[in-house]
Scaffold this active site. Structure first.
Site, PDB file in Angstrom:
ATOM      1  N   ARG A   4      -3.083   0.965  -6.582  1.00 12.43           N
ATOM      2  CA  ARG A   4      -2.054   1.133  -5.575  1.00 12.43           C
ATOM      3  C   ARG A   4      -0.808   0.747  -5.968  1.00 12.43           C
ATOM      4  O   ARG A   4       0.289   1.196  -5.714  1.00 12.43           O
ATOM      5  CB  ARG A   4      -2.440   0.161  -4.269  1.00 12.43           C
ATOM      6  CG  ARG A   4      -3.644   0.659  -3.575  1.00 12.43           C
ATOM      7  CD  ARG A   4      -4.326  -0.290  -2.585  1.00 12.43           C
ATOM      8  NE  ARG A   4      -5.346   0.319  -1.939  1.00 12.43           N
ATOM      9  CZ  ARG A   4      -5.979  -0.227  -1.151  1.00 12.43           C
ATOM     10  NH1 ARG A   4      -5.642  -1.377  -0.734  1.00 12.43           N
ATOM     11  NH2 ARG A   4      -7.197   0.413  -0.675  1.00 12.43           N
TER      12      ARG A   4
ATOM     13  N   HIS B 126       0.781  -1.260  -0.033  1.00 10.71           N
ATOM     14  CA  HIS B 126       0.103   0.084  -0.066  1.00 10.71           C
ATOM     15  C   HIS B 126       0.854   1.197  -0.035  1.00 10.71           C
ATOM     16  O   HIS B 126       1.838   1.320   0.807  1.00 10.71           O
ATOM     17  CB  HIS B 126      -0.860   0.071   1.235  1.00 10.71           C
ATOM     18  CG  HIS B 126      -2.161   0.773   1.284  1.00 10.71           C
ATOM     19  ND1 HIS B 126      -1.989   2.455   1.088  1.00 10.71           N
ATOM     20  CD2 HIS B 126      -3.332   0.497   1.001  1.00 10.71           C
ATOM     21  CE1 HIS B 126      -3.072   2.964   1.004  1.00 10.71           C
ATOM     22  NE2 HIS B 126      -4.072   2.014   0.873  1.00 10.71           N
TER      23      HIS B 126
END
Ligand SMILES: Cc1cc2nc3c(=O)[nH]c(=O)nc-3n(C[C@H](O)[C@H](O)[C@H](O)COP(=O)(O)OP(=O)(O)OC[C@H]3O[C@@H](n4cnc5c(N)ncnc54)[C@H](O)[C@@H]3O)c2cc1C
Ligand code: SF4
Ligand code: SF4
Ligand code: FES
Lengths: 663, 250
Positions: A298, A237
């Site tokens: 992401r 992330h």
């Protein structure tokens, strides 16, 4: 007929969803969880849950487009029928949560509010403040408690799953589990077993996941014969804050509400960020991805942070991957919707993010890979045959897997807010599969198995435990874990290359060998956490091998798996004809790459390590196409690609009925 | 820099408790779950005696699961969000950790909070829906109502409030502030309120709302800032109304 039981291991969103559905249908469930289910990792989810909704529908959205974003974002590595079924169910899943009392944020008129998440242009994400996972987990926890009060659900909290019980034919007949307080080990006979045990972030040492996300349960099922698929796909992330014990997530919702990512244009500019004028700030995602801006998928955001920090040397903190996430310009109303995460930042960093841009870093976050599960395609709808005995079943008959622990829904990269959906969806749809199974019991009933099968199943676990407790070794399991995590984070996350992957495999082999020489500092027979951790470490080492070798074998770039050695060079010509020619070369290379690598990685456990094979991916609904987010010459590539007519048989949407899947 | 932590330990539910002190090198941004992890990796007391790792409960490590509640420097709170530098500023000599006192100790810092979950069954802390099949969306809810429900819905059954409550102890059957607040959450929900009377029945009985002495300790320690005393005041009024309705048979 003997009383039938189902064992559900894991009480996160997925495990609770199947438990309540089974109980509603009158089935008896043993719900086994290492932590009280209300404390499961799902409680950490912040941002929200995706589905098409009345607002986006009027803007042209559909279940089909949700599926398209999901498979495009996932770089086409997922089988499309399960994804289609999931997206079709999206609106119904959210409606159900709504009825169960999840306090979703509201519009002035009292409808559910939505925010935009990464990888889409639509506001599909329903949310409850910035603690959506907590709110959803509580709603399902409450429902399961309702069935517990009616004795249909029997909870075994602080019990740890040690392995499935397999009969001589390899069919699953129950599980062995251990009371984490008394350390008693006992068998649970069952006619179906569902694992809903979540992800394996701890393989990387620290991650955004909870402490219990070791992948231990998945590792044990894998060792017992369930295949593990796409292990090498691990989501990093882009935005988290580092801590000494955990990397705490700053949800994508911060950007969904308008938060912006930037670095000072001057390397290591040490001025107070608020005093740096806009002209001296580099909003690199917005500049490089005008369409998606801060909400690119992401994997891309993370790689851009890597590029800006490493290649351009613009990291806010030298030697690290640190950029600003700035919500200081947001309205009070937007900030209020983010309270849950802003509190976390403030609490742990001691700085008010409403006033000062947050310093954030990428962190391991989600396991796209997981235990391999089956499905049955419904040719009429393109989705699934609901209730099919094959849905969510592993290679071991009678053993099912749902939630983050399976590999099924997110391909090479998961879109934000799609996981809560896949967890609940897979939990809801495995219920009719199990109900049907209990009616017919194709492999006979657990009650008809010899008692010795269950008694004997405990022995190896008991012996292993006694041996470990008394073993005099020199290795410290916590330090070994740290070493493993450091290697995995350094070499098997954002950017990978074969040389480092090879040395990591050698390191894993060494760690595995040293694991044979661990000693516990706790020799007691009561609430021995040392023992539980050390057992899970064995599983983490095994999974690390699967992840790393899968990554080594896969010589391409796809989604979260990025190997610069095998990247197709982007077109860079300025002159249109030359650009067009380069695009042609690019597309040919892309086609060749797809022919070779658009396949599911499947690892099978053998005593000598994993054995790999590759399976075709069902891309029958949406033909794979280049993922061209922000790529130079993207338009030309798309034109050339569509002229090449690869896998194109007219608009796919017309082939099957859209929406309205069978109940 | 080094600092000391003193931990109240207990090997099993049947053993007595004893203190042990550990010395730790300070790390930037360190919290108490890290301290416990470091002890687990190297369980040696300040007198250089090897010992067993300290058992503790934790999961999310970001103060959202409620697992790691304990009494830290005399105040009940979560270990994961208790930062060493702030604790040392509070009390420079050493940090003290002990298990909560209102629940049976399992081992060291782990206690058995199952009684809190049991109470949630008694007060029917759930929305009784017709079923899990597709019946369309739930009721429309004005933002103001969501604003009131959301804070109550963040209760993580961590136990801080009952630990601080003088009325919650071995000698009373008081259900505690967290459960009362859950009653108010579900009674306010458009569907949840069908069970309101059953919940008021529990609040009317022994260990119900009358057991609260209104000392307001609970609200001061709730890590999620749940307005517990507002819930309790409202629950008191609503329960009285319920009793009146019941006596007058309407
Ligand atoms: C910080 C964070 C924020 C996130 N935000 C979002 C978001 O906004 N939207 C979104 O869609 N997704 C989000 N995700 C992802 C999502 O939260 C998870 O993928 C999802 O909650 C996983 O749910 P699960 O039911 O599969 O497993 P979990 O919730 O992880 O539950 C696993 C269960 O298995 C049990 N268990 C594990 N091992 C054993 C064992 N050996 N024996 C017995 N029990 C065992 C555990 O006790 C637990 O009950 C986020 C993830 C993180 C880390
Ligand atoms: S106000 Fe009532 S519930 Fe809260 S601490 Fe005091 S006695 Fe306990
Ligand atoms: S009300 Fe607050 S203190 Fe009490 S259990 Fe819930 S979160 Fe904890
Ligand atoms: S570990 Fe979850 S609240 Fe502390």
């Amino acid at each position: 007929m003997a009383k039938q039981h189902v064992v559900v291991v894991g009480g996160g969103l997925a495990g609770l969803a199947v438990t309540m559905k089974l109980a509603e249908a009158g089935n008896h469930v043993f719900l086994i969880s290492m932590v009280p289910v209300k404390r499961s990792h799902s409680v950490c989810a912040q941002g929200g849950i995706n589905s098409v909704n009345p607002l986006t529908r009027q803007q042209g959205d559909s279940e089909w487009l949700h599926m398209d974003d999901t498979v495009y974002g996932g770089d086409f590595l997922q089988h499309q029928p399960p994804v289609k079924e999931m997206c079709d169910w999206g609106p119904r899943v959210i409606d159900l949560l709504d009825r169960l009392g999840v306090p979703f944020n509201r519009t002035p008129e009292g409808f559910r509010d939505q925010r935009r998440f990464g990888g889409t242009m639509f506001k599909r994400t329903a949310f409850a403040g910035a603690t959506t996972g907590q709110q959803m987990l509580y709603a399902l926890d409450e429902q399961v408690r309702r069935w517990e009060a009616r004795n249909l659900v029997e909870k075994y909290e602080y019990w740890e799953f040690l392995g499935p019980i397999l009969d001589t034919k390899g069919h699953c007949r129950g599980v062995v589990a251990q009371d984490m307080f008394s350390m008693e080990i006992r068998p649970f006979a069952a006619d179906a077993v569902v694992l809903a045990t979540g992800g394996c972030g701890s393989v990387f040492g620290r991650s955004t996941m909870s402490m219990i996300c070791t992948g231990g349960a998945a590792g044990r099922a894998y060792e017992a014969g369930a295949d593990y698929a796409n292990g090498e796909f691990v989501q990093v992330h882009p935005t988290a804050i580092p801590g000494t014990d955990k990397l705490r997530l700053m949800s994508e919702s911060a950007r969904g509400e308008g938060g912006r990512i930037w670095v000072p244009r001057k390397p290591q500019d040490d001025r107070d960020p608020n005093s740096i004028p806009a002209s001296e700030r580099f909003y690199f995602l917005e500049e490089r991805y005008p369409k998606y801006g801060n909400l690119v998928p992401r994997d891309i955001a993370t790689r851009e942070i890597f590029d800006v920090c490493v290649n351009l040397d613009l990291s806010v903190e030298p030697g690290r991957l640190c950029v600003y996430l700035d919500v200081t310009e947001l309205s009070a109303e937007s900030l209020k919707k983010l309270d849950g995460i802003l509190e976390i930042y403030e609490k742990f960093q001691g700085v008010d993010p409403r006033k000062t841009p947050m310093k954030i870093f990428p962190a391991v976050h989600y396991s796209m890979g997981g235990l391999w599960v089956d499905y049955e395609r419904n040719d009429a709808t393109g989705g699934l045959v609901i209730g099919s005995p094959r849905n969510q079943q592993t290679k071991v008959p009678g053993l099912f897997v749902i939630g983050e622990a399976d590999y099924q829904y997110h391909g090479a990269n998961r879109l934000g807010a799609n996981s809560l959906l896949s967890c609940i969806f897979s939990g809801l749809i495995v219920a009719p599969t199990i109900v049907n199974r209990l009616k017919s019991l194709p492999q006979g009933s657990a009650a008809d198995q010899p008692v010795s099968l269950f008694d004997d199943s405990v022995k190896p676990h008991q012996e292993w435990m006694n041996r470990l407790i008394h073993h005099e070794g020199t290795e410290n399991p916590y330090k070994l874990h740290q070493e493993l995590g450091d290697w995995m984070t350094r070499n098997v996350t954002v950017v990978r290359n074969n040389k480092d992957l090879r040395s990591t495999l050698e390191k894993i082999a060494e760690i595995s060998e040293r694991y044979g020489n661990v000693a516990l500092s706790d020799k007691s027979n009561w609430t021995n956490q040392n023992l539980s951790f050390t057992r899970a470490l064995g599983d983490m080492i095994r999974l690390a091998g699967v992840i790393t070798e899968g990554a080594l074998l896969r010589d391409e770039c796809r989604g979260a798996h990025f190997k610069p050695e095998f990247a197709i060079p982007s077109p860079d010509a300025e002159e249109p004809a030359a650009l067009r020619e380069q695009a042609g070369v690019w597309c040919k290379a892309f086609k060749a790459k797809g022919d070779r690598w658009l396949k599911t990685t499947v690892a099978r456990h053998t005593p000598d390590g994993p054995e790999f094979h590759y399976e075709e991916v069902d891309t029958s609904l949406i033909p794979p196409r280049p993922r061209t987010y922000g790529l130079k010459g993207a338009e030309v590539i798309e034109q050339v690609w569509s002229k090449m007519g690869v896998g194109q048989e007219g608009p796919a949407e017309r082939k099957v009925a859209v929406g309205g899947a069978p109940k | 820099m080094k600092f000391k932590v003193k931990i109240l330990r207990q090997d099993t539910p049947h053993d007595g408790s004893y203190w042990q002190t550990f010395e730790m090198p300070y790390e930037d941004g360190m919290n108490l779950t890290t301290v416990l992890q470091r002890i687990a990796a190297d369980p040696i007391t300040v007198d250089r005696q090897p010992t067993a790792p300290v058992a503790y409960d934790a999961s999310c490590l970001e103060e959202v699961c409620g697992a790691c509640t304990m009494v830290i420097n005399g105040r009940v709170r979560q270990a994961c969000s208790a930062l060493v530098d702030r604790l040392l500023a509070e009390q420079p000599s050493l940090i003290e950790m002990r298990p909560m006192t209102k629940f049976p100790v399992i081992r060291d810092l782990i206690v058995d909070r199952s009684s809190m979950f049991e109470v949630l069954k008694r007060v029917k802390a759930w929305v009784h829906v017709d079923g899990y099949h597709d019946l369309g969306p739930g009721a429309r809810i004005p933002p103001k109502q969501q604003d009131e429900a959301y804070p109550l819905s963040r209760c993580m059954t961590c136990g801080c409030c009952v630990e601080a409550c003088p009325q919650f102890n071995d000698r009373s059957s008081f259900i505690g502030p967290a459960a009362i607040s859950q009653v108010m959450l579900f009674n306010a929900h458009p569907t949840g309120r069908v069970d309101a009377d059953a919940r008021f029945e529990v609040l009317s009985g022994s260990g119900g709302i009358a057991a609260c002495g209104n000392s307001q300790n609970c609200v001061k320690v709730c890590p999620k800032d749940i307005p517990l005393t507002d819930s309790i005041a409202k629950a008191g009024r609503d329960t009285t109304l319920y009793q009146l309705r019941k006596w007058f048979g309407s």
